[in-house]
Design an enzyme around this catalytic site. Structure first.
Site, PDB file in Angstrom:
ATOM      1  N   GLY A  34       0.835  -1.190   0.000  1.00 48.39           N
ATOM      2  CA  GLY A  34       0.000   0.000   0.000  1.00 48.39           C
ATOM      3  C   GLY A  34       0.867   1.236   0.000  1.00 48.39           C
ATOM      4  O   GLY A  34       2.058   1.177   0.337  1.00 48.39           O
ATOM      5  N   GLN A  57       3.229   9.933   1.578  1.00 40.32           N
ATOM      6  CA  GLN A  57       4.511   9.221   1.505  1.00 40.32           C
ATOM      7  C   GLN A  57       5.331   9.632   0.278  1.00 40.32           C
ATOM      8  O   GLN A  57       6.525   9.391   0.244  1.00 40.32           O
ATOM      9  CB  GLN A  57       4.300   7.704   1.509  1.00 40.32           C
ATOM     10  CG  GLN A  57       3.778   7.182   2.848  1.00 40.32           C
ATOM     11  CD  GLN A  57       3.623   5.680   2.824  1.00 40.32           C
ATOM     12  OE1 GLN A  57       2.648   5.167   2.289  1.00 40.32           O
ATOM     13  NE2 GLN A  57       4.593   4.972   3.365  1.00 40.32           N
ATOM     14  N   CYS A  83       6.219  -0.604   7.358  1.00 39.51           N
ATOM     15  CA  CYS A  83       5.803   0.602   6.639  1.00 39.51           C
ATOM     16  C   CYS A  83       6.975   1.048   5.776  1.00 39.51           C
ATOM     17  O   CYS A  83       8.107   1.092   6.260  1.00 39.51           O
ATOM     18  CB  CYS A  83       5.427   1.694   7.638  1.00 39.51           C
ATOM     19  SG  CYS A  83       4.946   3.241   6.854  1.00 39.51           S
ATOM     20  N   LEU A  84       6.696   1.391   4.520  1.00 36.36           N
ATOM     21  CA  LEU A  84       7.769   1.819   3.610  1.00 36.36           C
ATOM     22  C   LEU A  84       8.477   3.071   4.130  1.00 36.36           C
ATOM     23  O   LEU A  84       9.627   3.321   3.779  1.00 36.36           O
ATOM     24  CB  LEU A  84       7.207   2.099   2.211  1.00 36.36           C
ATOM     25  CG  LEU A  84       6.673   0.887   1.438  1.00 36.36           C
ATOM     26  CD1 LEU A  84       6.020   1.351   0.141  1.00 36.36           C
ATOM     27  CD2 LEU A  84       7.778  -0.118   1.154  1.00 36.36           C
ATOM     28  N   HIS A 108      -4.129   0.936   7.874  1.00 35.88           N
ATOM     29  CA  HIS A 108      -2.755   1.468   7.887  1.00 35.88           C
ATOM     30  C   HIS A 108      -2.648   2.680   6.955  1.00 35.88           C
ATOM     31  O   HIS A 108      -2.100   3.731   7.330  1.00 35.88           O
ATOM     32  CB  HIS A 108      -1.782   0.355   7.459  1.00 35.88           C
ATOM     33  CG  HIS A 108      -0.351   0.773   7.372  1.00 35.88           C
ATOM     34  ND1 HIS A 108       0.622   0.258   8.207  1.00 35.88           N
ATOM     35  CD2 HIS A 108       0.290   1.646   6.557  1.00 35.88           C
ATOM     36  CE1 HIS A 108       1.792   0.808   7.902  1.00 35.88           C
ATOM     37  NE2 HIS A 108       1.622   1.656   6.898  1.00 35.88           N
ATOM     38  N   GLU A 109      -3.181   2.539   5.734  1.00 34.10           N
ATOM     39  CA  GLU A 109      -3.057   3.637   4.751  1.00 34.10           C
ATOM     40  C   GLU A 109      -3.887   4.853   5.167  1.00 34.10           C
ATOM     41  O   GLU A 109      -3.450   5.995   4.990  1.00 34.10           O
ATOM     42  CB  GLU A 109      -3.452   3.161   3.350  1.00 34.10           C
ATOM     43  CG  GLU A 109      -2.603   2.015   2.790  1.00 34.10           C
ATOM     44  CD  GLU A 109      -1.104   2.216   2.933  1.00 34.10           C
ATOM     45  OE1 GLU A 109      -0.632   3.373   2.854  1.00 34.10           O
ATOM     46  OE2 GLU A 109      -0.387   1.216   3.144  1.00 34.10           O
ATOM     47  N   HIS A 115      -2.109   6.909   7.578  1.00 35.33           N
ATOM     48  CA  HIS A 115      -1.161   7.831   6.918  1.00 35.33           C
ATOM     49  C   HIS A 115      -1.852   9.129   6.525  1.00 35.33           C
ATOM     50  O   HIS A 115      -1.279  10.215   6.665  1.00 35.33           O
ATOM     51  CB  HIS A 115      -0.587   7.201   5.643  1.00 35.33           C
ATOM     52  CG  HIS A 115       0.612   6.336   5.863  1.00 35.33           C
ATOM     53  ND1 HIS A 115       1.790   6.815   6.377  1.00 35.33           N
ATOM     54  CD2 HIS A 115       0.827   5.024   5.614  1.00 35.33           C
ATOM     55  CE1 HIS A 115       2.677   5.827   6.437  1.00 35.33           C
ATOM     56  NE2 HIS A 115       2.119   4.723   5.989  1.00 35.33           N
TER      57      HIS A 115
HETATM   58 NI    NI Z   1       2.967   2.853   5.863  1.00 36.10          NI
END
Ligand code: NI
Length: 166
Positions: A53, A58, A107-108, A149-150, A153
Site C-alpha cells: 500500500g 509518503q 511501513c515503507l 494502515h493507509e 497515513h
Molecule cells: Ni505505511
C-alpha cells in the site's frame, strides 16, 4: 517532483521523521488529470518499492489518496487473499468491528521496523474513485488491516504512533 511531460515517475518515499508524515492530508476536490498523474506515480512507486500500500503523503503529496494491491508471492503468504489494485480517494471508515487482532506491520516510510499493531478485523468505508464516484468497501482480514494502515497515513498517524496509543 511530478514531471511535466506526463511520463510516469517513481517517486522517492518520505522516510520517518519527515514532517509531512505527521500531518493530516487535505481532501481531493478536483478529479482531474493532475490527480490521475499522482495516482499513476503512486502505483509505479508502490510496485518499485515494492509495497502492499501507499498513501500520497509518503510521496510528499498531502492529499487524501491511498492505493493498495497485494499478490501473494510465497507459500507462507498463500493464506492471504489477493487484493486487486484498489484506489481510495477521500476515504472514511464508517464502521470498525469490535473484534480486533494484533499482528506485525511494516511501513515503507519506516524501513526495517516491524511493530505489533492492534486493528479491527472488519471495517466498512466510504471512498471515491479516481473519477469522483462514491463507493463502499466491506473489508476483512489483511485487506482491512492495510486499509486502516493507509488511512492512518492520511491522518498523519504512523505505526509507531499506533503502538503508543495502546
Ligand atoms: Ni505505511
Amino acid at each position: 517532483m511530478h514531471d511535466i511531460d506526463g511520463s510516469i515517475m517513481i517517486c522517492s518515499i518520505q522516510i520517518f521523521p519527515s514532517r509531512i508524515l505527521n500531518r493530516p492530508s487535505q481532501p481531493v476536490t478536483s478529479f482531474d488529470d493532475t490527480l490521475k498523474k499522482i495516482v499513476k506515480d503512486m502505483i509505479e512507486t508502490m510496485h518499485a518499492a515494492p509495497g502492499v500500500g501507499l498513501a500520497a503523503p509518503q510521496i510528499n503529496v498531502p492529499k487524501q489518496i491511498a492505493i493498495i494491491e497485494y499478490q501473494p508471492k510465497s507459500e507462507e503468504e498463500a493464506d492471504r487473499a489477493k487484493i486487486p489494485l484498489t484506489i481510495i480517494i477521500n476515504p472514511k471508515i464508517i464502521h470498525f468491528s469490535k473484534d480486533k487482532d494484533r499482528l506485525r506491520e511494516g511501513c515503507l516510510s519506516i524501513p526495517g521496523v516491524e511493530l505489533l499493531v492492534t486493528r479491527s478485523k472488519k471495517i466498512k468505508l466510504n471512498a471515491q474513485s479516481i473519477d469522483g464516484q462514491p463507493f463502499k468497501i466491506h473489508a476483512s482480514g489483511f485487506f482491512a488491516r492495510v486499509i486502516q494502515h493507509e488511512i492512518d497515513h492520511l491522518n498523519g498517524i504512523l505505526i509507531i504512533d499506533e503502538v503508543k496509543k495502546r
